[in-house]
Every structure is written in C-alpha cells, then in structure tokens.
Design an enzyme around this catalytic site. Structure first.
Site, PDB file in Angstrom:
ATOM      1  N   VAL A  31      52.687  -7.429 -65.295  1.00  0.00           N
ATOM      2  CA  VAL A  31      53.471  -8.464 -64.296  1.00  0.00           C
ATOM      3  C   VAL A  31      53.455  -7.623 -63.209  1.00  0.00           C
ATOM      4  CG1 VAL A  31      55.520  -9.516 -64.376  1.00  0.00           C
ATOM      5  CG2 VAL A  31      54.415  -9.495 -66.393  1.00  0.00           C
ATOM      6  N   THR A  82      48.729 -13.539 -52.826  1.00  0.00           N
ATOM      7  CA  THR A  82      50.053 -14.185 -53.396  1.00  0.00           C
ATOM      8  C   THR A  82      50.291 -15.121 -52.361  1.00  0.00           C
ATOM      9  OG1 THR A  82      50.401 -12.463 -54.837  1.00  0.00           O
ATOM     10  CG2 THR A  82      52.059 -13.342 -53.986  1.00  0.00           C
ATOM     11  N   GLY A 121      52.218  -7.741 -51.791  1.00  0.00           N
ATOM     12  CA  GLY A 121      51.878  -6.420 -51.523  1.00  0.00           C
ATOM     13  C   GLY A 121      51.458  -5.710 -53.038  1.00  0.00           C
TER      14      GLY A 121
HETATM   15  N1  ASP Z   1      52.373  -8.824 -55.265  1.00  0.00           N
HETATM   16  C1  ASP Z   1      51.471  -9.384 -56.174  1.00  0.00           C
HETATM   17  C2  ASP Z   1      51.390  -8.340 -57.507  1.00  0.00           C
HETATM   18  O1  ASP Z   1      51.519  -7.277 -57.586  1.00  0.00           O
HETATM   19  C3  ASP Z   1      50.099  -9.177 -55.492  1.00  0.00           C
HETATM   20  C4  ASP Z   1      50.172  -9.656 -54.138  1.00  0.00           C
HETATM   21  O2  ASP Z   1      50.710  -9.969 -53.420  1.00  0.00           O
HETATM   22  O3  ASP Z   1      48.864  -9.884 -53.555  1.00  0.00           O
HETATM   23  O4  ASP Z   1      51.011  -9.174 -58.468  1.00  0.00           O
END
Ligand code: ASP
Length: 321
Positions: free
Chosen positions: A217, A188, A240
């Site tokens: 989501v 992300t 995260g």
């Molecule tokens: N937080 C993001 C989600 O859960 C994933 C990530 O940060 O890699 O969609």
C-alpha cells in the site's frame, strides 16, 4: 497570534477553486505526441469542469473533489480506477482516500478489487461507517452492504498496462510511476477544492505500482501522507514515490508548516517538495488549495498532469514545467 483561517475568512468568503492531477509520472517529453497530449489534456479538462461546475452550483468541496476524481478514475489514461496498473498476480488492487477540511472527517480504502470508483467507496466509509480506513476483503464486504457491484476484471484491462506488467512480471522488480526509466503512461489521480464557504477538501485515488505484491500500500490512501485537508491550513493530494511520501508524511507536513510556522501555502509546499522530500530522495508532486482558494501545484519530476480553475479567472491545463 491570528488564526490563519480567521484571517482568510475575513478577506473572502466566496472564492471557489479546484485543482486536479493525473500523476507526476508523465510520459518522458520525447515520447509525447500531439495526439497523446491532446488526449491527456482533454481528460483533465473534463474532470476539471465536472468538479468546478459543482462548486459553481454552490455545492461542497467534498462533492466537487469526488466528482472530479470519478471522471479521472473512469479514464483508461490514468493509474486509478479503470486504468489501474497490474499487480504481481495480474490483478488490480486500488487505494483511495478523501478528507473534509471543515470537519476533519476522512475515509479511506486500500487493496480493493472490482470497484469502479474507489473514491466513492472511501467517501462512503467516511459518511456511512464509524471508521476511517477499511482494507481488502473487509472493505469489499462493506462495499457490498452499501450497494456496490463487483465490476468484472476485463473492465480494468488495458493493453498498454498489460504490456508494462508482462515486461517485469517474472522479476522481483516493480515499476513505480516515477522511475526515471519510464517511457509509459502513468498517474495516480487527485483533486483539491475550496467551496464558496471556504471549506476545503482533498481526494486521491490510485492503482499503486505495477507488479506490486504482498499487499503493498502506498501513500495515496493514508491520511496525512498522500492526502489531507484542514480548513485552518489547506487541502492536499499527493502523487509520487509512495514509500518516500509515507516516510515524509508529506501532506500533513505542508499543513503543519502552515499551522505551526505560519508559512503561506507556497512556502510550505516548496519546503516539503523541493527540500524535505528530496533529502530522502522522494520524487513526485502535489496539488493544494487553501481556504482563500489559492492554488499551488509543485512537483520535482519532469512533469505532472495537472489542471486548475478558480473564480478569480485562473484556468490551466498543463503537463510539463
Ligand atoms: N503515490 C502512488 C503510490 O505510491 C503512486 C503515484 O502517485 O503514482 O501508490
């Protein structure tokens, strides 16, 4: 009690700083080659410079975080925009949010497909609609009405991401960027910035998790969970395990500790990332900057693609601890 913002504005009105991340789901150390490391670091540096140069020209933190995130969305290396992971249907559904710490205005989109830069769409929701959060078909109608074109699916096709999806496609599992098993590229993206007027802003954008279904989501587009900005405290962009970050209301929790317990930024972040979120087994990290321009980038994973730059001379581009 002295208000945190009043305190910091008196100290310095002109410190500018920006911090960006490309996700806490880094390649495990053993699989990182020097070529890959260079590619990640160059992409981070490009985004960092794009945002910082905007701040240097005296523009707002909102403009800076949008510009930095757009560069990361345009790279195939990170899980956002062009590099977004595949859903269970073999499509791409992206989420993004942006928040202005001066006005507390915010905009967010989720489950959008075919949008090259979801962060700009989130900014348009904030600036051109009466709403904060638009999702799915409705968000795409809003995009069309505001001049966005549908980018064809092949723009978002990445062979590595595709393989990653094929491995789990016919199963019930999904691949979160932060699963310990991972040996793949993830991430992300997000940015936080403080401009010369002491206004802070945060932006976060993601493709979510591989093989996600049912309109899943995560925290990234949720104001307060994955993204938050308030001049009284700080601006935060998280990365995260989304389900845990939503339950931990992570971004707002950091802000609350500063506002209500008068914690300094680093103490508040440590409390949330190294204590609070770990209690519910959430892994990940965040980027934050306060209205003094102080940057903090904590994470409880092996690494986090990250970079920061400030007018005080701090400049870092890092991956592991
Ligand atoms: N937080 C993001 C989600 O859960 C994933 C990530 O940060 O890699 O969609």
């Amino acid at each position: 009690m002295v208000n945190y913002r009043t305190k910091i504005k008196k100290i310095n009105m002109s410190e500018i700083s920006i911090a960006i991340h490309g996700g806490a789901g880094t390649l495990v150390k053993g699989t990182m080659t020097s070529e890959k490391e260079l590619a990640y670091k160059s992409a981070l540096k490009l985004a960092l410079d794009a945002g910082y140069s905007i701040l240097e020209k005296g523009a707002s933190s909102i403009q800076a975080v949008e510009a930095a995130v757009k560069v990361l969305e345009d790279s195939h290396l990170f899980n956002a925009g062009k590099g977004s992971v595949f859903t269970a249907e073999g499509t791409h559904e992206m989420d993004a949010s942006i928040m202005d710490g001066d006005t507390l205005n915010a905009g967010a989109v989720s489950l959008v497909s075919g949008i090259k830069n979801p962060i700009s769409l989130a900014k348009d929701v904030m600036e051109k609609s009466e709403h904060v959060f638009l999702a799915g078909e409705g968000a795409l109608i809003f995009a069309k009405e505001n001049g966005y074109e549908q980018t064809p699916p092949n723009y978002f096709f990445d062979e590595f991401r595709h393989q990653q999806w094929l491995e789990i496609k016919d199963t019930d599992s999904f691949q979160l960027d932060h699963a310990t098993k991972k040996d793949s590229k993830f991430g992300t993206v997000g940015a936080v910035a403080c401009d010369k007027n002491g206004n802070v802003a945060a932006a976060t954008s993601t493709g979510g998790m591989t093989n996600k279904k049912w309109g899943r989501v995560g925290d990234s587009p949720m104001i307060g969970a994955g993204n938050y900005a308030n001049n009284e405290t700080c601006a935060i962009s998280c990365t995260g395990s989304g389900e845990f970050f939503i339950r931990g209301v992570v971004a707002y929790d950091v802000s609350c500790l500063m506002e209500h317990k008068n914690y300094a930024l680093e103490k508040a972040e440590d409390e949330v990332i190294n204590k609070g979120i770990l209690k519910i087994k959430g892994d990940g990290g965040l980027m934050a900057v306060d209205a003094k321009g102080i940057i903090s980038m904590p994470f409880n994973t092996e690494g986090m693609y990250r970079a920061c730059k400030s007018s005080k001379g701090r400049e870092e581009v890092l991956i592991y601890k």
